[in-house]
Design a protein around this motif. Structure first.
Motif, PDB file in Angstrom:
ATOM      1  N   GLY A   1      10.143  -0.381 -15.903  1.00  0.00           N
ATOM      2  CA  GLY A   1      10.585   0.915 -16.411  1.00  0.00           C
ATOM      3  C   GLY A   1      10.192   2.038 -15.468  1.00  0.00           C
ATOM      4  O   GLY A   1       9.811   1.811 -14.325  1.00  0.00           O
ATOM      5  N   ASP A   2      10.286   3.250 -15.987  1.00  0.00           N
ATOM      6  CA  ASP A   2       9.966   4.455 -15.225  1.00  0.00           C
ATOM      7  C   ASP A   2       8.741   5.104 -15.851  1.00  0.00           C
ATOM      8  O   ASP A   2       8.732   5.387 -17.056  1.00  0.00           O
ATOM      9  N   PHE A   3       7.708   5.361 -15.025  1.00  0.00           N
ATOM     10  CA  PHE A   3       6.423   5.828 -15.540  1.00  0.00           C
ATOM     11  C   PHE A   3       5.973   7.076 -14.785  1.00  0.00           C
ATOM     12  O   PHE A   3       5.948   7.101 -13.559  1.00  0.00           O
ATOM     13  N   VAL A   4       5.598   8.085 -15.546  1.00  0.00           N
ATOM     14  CA  VAL A   4       5.151   9.351 -14.976  1.00  0.00           C
ATOM     15  C   VAL A   4       3.719   9.208 -14.479  1.00  0.00           C
ATOM     16  O   VAL A   4       2.886   8.569 -15.117  1.00  0.00           O
ATOM     17  N   PHE A   5       3.459   9.823 -13.305  1.00  0.00           N
ATOM     18  CA  PHE A   5       2.079  10.015 -12.878  1.00  0.00           C
ATOM     19  C   PHE A   5       1.874  11.511 -12.696  1.00  0.00           C
ATOM     20  O   PHE A   5       2.808  12.254 -12.387  1.00  0.00           O
TER      21      PHE A   5
ATOM     22  N   ILE B   1       0.859  -1.188   0.000  1.00  0.00           N
ATOM     23  CA  ILE B   1       0.000   0.000   0.000  1.00  0.00           C
ATOM     24  C   ILE B   1       0.891   1.232   0.000  1.00  0.00           C
ATOM     25  O   ILE B   1       1.821   1.326   0.814  1.00  0.00           O
ATOM     26  N   ILE B   2       0.605   2.153  -0.911  1.00  0.00           N
ATOM     27  CA  ILE B   2       1.366   3.398  -0.983  1.00  0.00           C
ATOM     28  C   ILE B   2       0.391   4.560  -0.819  1.00  0.00           C
ATOM     29  O   ILE B   2      -0.527   4.715  -1.623  1.00  0.00           O
ATOM     30  N   SER B   3       0.606   5.341   0.225  1.00  0.00           N
ATOM     31  CA  SER B   3      -0.208   6.531   0.471  1.00  0.00           C
ATOM     32  C   SER B   3       0.475   7.725  -0.170  1.00  0.00           C
ATOM     33  O   SER B   3       1.678   7.943   0.015  1.00  0.00           O
ATOM     34  N   ILE B   4      -0.306   8.497  -0.927  1.00  0.00           N
ATOM     35  CA  ILE B   4       0.213   9.657  -1.642  1.00  0.00           C
ATOM     36  C   ILE B   4      -0.659  10.852  -1.295  1.00  0.00           C
ATOM     37  O   ILE B   4      -1.886  10.751  -1.278  1.00  0.00           O
TER      38      ILE B   4
ATOM     39  N   ASN C   1       3.455  16.218 -10.619  1.00  0.00           N
ATOM     40  CA  ASN C   1       3.853  15.009 -11.331  1.00  0.00           C
ATOM     41  C   ASN C   1       4.881  14.258 -10.494  1.00  0.00           C
ATOM     42  O   ASN C   1       5.462  14.801  -9.576  1.00  0.00           O
ATOM     43  N   GLY C   2       5.054  13.004 -10.848  1.00  0.00           N
ATOM     44  CA  GLY C   2       6.008  12.147 -10.157  1.00  0.00           C
ATOM     45  C   GLY C   2       6.371  10.988 -11.045  1.00  0.00           C
ATOM     46  O   GLY C   2       5.914  10.903 -12.193  1.00  0.00           O
ATOM     47  N   VAL C   3       7.178  10.065 -10.504  1.00  0.00           N
ATOM     48  CA  VAL C   3       7.643   8.914 -11.277  1.00  0.00           C
ATOM     49  C   VAL C   3       7.505   7.653 -10.434  1.00  0.00           C
ATOM     50  O   VAL C   3       7.854   7.634  -9.260  1.00  0.00           O
ATOM     51  N   ILE C   4       7.004   6.602 -11.090  1.00  0.00           N
ATOM     52  CA  ILE C   4       6.980   5.267 -10.493  1.00  0.00           C
ATOM     53  C   ILE C   4       8.027   4.436 -11.210  1.00  0.00           C
ATOM     54  O   ILE C   4       7.994   4.296 -12.437  1.00  0.00           O
TER      55      ILE C   4
ATOM     56  N   LYS D   1       3.415  13.876  -2.765  1.00  0.00           N
ATOM     57  CA  LYS D   1       4.347  13.406  -1.748  1.00  0.00           C
ATOM     58  C   LYS D   1       3.957  11.995  -1.387  1.00  0.00           C
ATOM     59  O   LYS D   1       2.838  11.807  -0.890  1.00  0.00           O
ATOM     60  N   PRO D   2       4.766  11.001  -1.660  1.00  0.00           N
ATOM     61  CA  PRO D   2       6.040  11.104  -2.361  1.00  0.00           C
ATOM     62  C   PRO D   2       5.839  11.279  -3.867  1.00  0.00           C
ATOM     63  O   PRO D   2       4.801  10.909  -4.406  1.00  0.00           O
ATOM     64  N   SER D   3       6.852  11.812  -4.507  1.00  0.00           N
ATOM     65  CA  SER D   3       6.790  11.989  -5.961  1.00  0.00           C
ATOM     66  C   SER D   3       7.705  11.005  -6.684  1.00  0.00           C
ATOM     67  O   SER D   3       7.713  10.949  -7.909  1.00  0.00           O
ATOM     68  N   ASP D   4       8.469  10.237  -5.922  1.00  0.00           N
ATOM     69  CA  ASP D   4       9.372   9.238  -6.488  1.00  0.00           C
ATOM     70  C   ASP D   4       9.098   7.916  -5.770  1.00  0.00           C
ATOM     71  O   ASP D   4       9.339   7.809  -4.563  1.00  0.00           O
ATOM     72  N   ILE D   5       8.570   6.943  -6.501  1.00  0.00           N
ATOM     73  CA  ILE D   5       8.108   5.685  -5.907  1.00  0.00           C
ATOM     74  C   ILE D   5       8.781   4.523  -6.640  1.00  0.00           C
ATOM     75  O   ILE D   5       8.850   4.531  -7.878  1.00  0.00           O
ATOM     76  N   THR D   6       9.248   3.533  -5.897  1.00  0.00           N
ATOM     77  CA  THR D   6       9.834   2.337  -6.502  1.00  0.00           C
ATOM     78  C   THR D   6       9.059   1.117  -6.020  1.00  0.00           C
ATOM     79  O   THR D   6       8.828   0.953  -4.815  1.00  0.00           O
ATOM     80  N   VAL D   7       8.643   0.271  -6.976  1.00  0.00           N
ATOM     81  CA  VAL D   7       7.928  -0.967  -6.674  1.00  0.00           C
ATOM     82  C   VAL D   7       8.541  -2.097  -7.496  1.00  0.00           C
ATOM     83  O   VAL D   7       9.299  -1.854  -8.431  1.00  0.00           O
ATOM     84  N   SER D   8       8.179  -3.306  -7.155  1.00  0.00           N
ATOM     85  CA  SER D   8       8.678  -4.466  -7.888  1.00  0.00           C
ATOM     86  C   SER D   8       7.706  -4.868  -8.992  1.00  0.00           C
ATOM     87  O   SER D   8       6.487  -4.789  -8.812  1.00  0.00           O
ATOM     88  N   ARG D   9       8.271  -5.302 -10.092  1.00  0.00           N
ATOM     89  CA  ARG D   9       7.444  -5.781 -11.198  1.00  0.00           C
ATOM     90  C   ARG D   9       6.616  -6.972 -10.731  1.00  0.00           C
ATOM     91  O   ARG D   9       7.104  -7.844 -10.010  1.00  0.00           O
ATOM     92  N   GLY D  10       5.349  -6.982 -11.108  1.00  0.00           N
ATOM     93  CA  GLY D  10       4.437  -8.052 -10.741  1.00  0.00           C
ATOM     94  C   GLY D  10       3.643  -7.777  -9.478  1.00  0.00           C
ATOM     95  O   GLY D  10       2.662  -8.456  -9.197  1.00  0.00           O
ATOM     96  N   GLN D  11       4.053  -6.787  -8.690  1.00  0.00           N
ATOM     97  CA  GLN D  11       3.324  -6.448  -7.468  1.00  0.00           C
ATOM     98  C   GLN D  11       1.968  -5.824  -7.789  1.00  0.00           C
ATOM     99  O   GLN D  11       1.832  -5.103  -8.767  1.00  0.00           O
TER     100      GLN D  11
END
Length: 122
Positions: free
Chosen positions: A100-104, A26-29, A116-119, A37-47
């Motif tokens: 990859g890196d994806f803009v939100f 769970i990621i709260s934004i 804007n931010g990046v996942i 906030k946060p604007s830079d998020i890292t997750v694992s593929r398949g999650q």
């Protein structure tokens, strides 16, 4: 014609990343005119990620009515949560299938405020 239909069906099946599966994380934004906030998020593929997005202010409501903010992950994810009003939290579950890196962003006010931010999907 059959090949075209098969391709169309395949693209629609594989491009759908919203899910009802149980989330792995769970990621709260928080979103405001100051950005995400946060604007830079890292997750694992398949999650499967449950994004909980809370608006801290009214967004661009003064100019365009009370639309609030939104949370839009650009293609190939192409997932949007619309009209998040001040003080409101909305949720969306997304299966992170593409690396990859994806803009939100918030399309409502991204040209006006730094929303804007990046996942990073690893």
């Amino acid at each position: 014609m059959r090949v075209f239909l098969l391709l169309l069906v395949s693209l629609s099946v594989f491009s759908c990343t919203k899910t009802e599966e149980k989330p792995d994380t769970i990621i709260s934004i928080e979103v405001s005119k100051d950005g995400y906030k946060p604007s830079d998020i890292t997750v694992s593929r398949g999650q499967v990620v449950l994004f909980k997005v809370t608006a801290l202010d009214e967004g661009i409501s003064a100019a365009f009515g009370n639309v609030g903010h939104c949370f839009y992950i650009l293609p190939p994810y192409d997932v949007m949560v619309k009209n998040i009003k001040k003080g409101q939290t909305k949720e969306v579950k997304v299966k992170m299938v593409y690396p990859g890196d994806f803009v939100f962003t918030c399309p409502y006010c991204s040209g006006i405020f730094p929303t804007n931010g990046v996942i990073h999907v690893r």
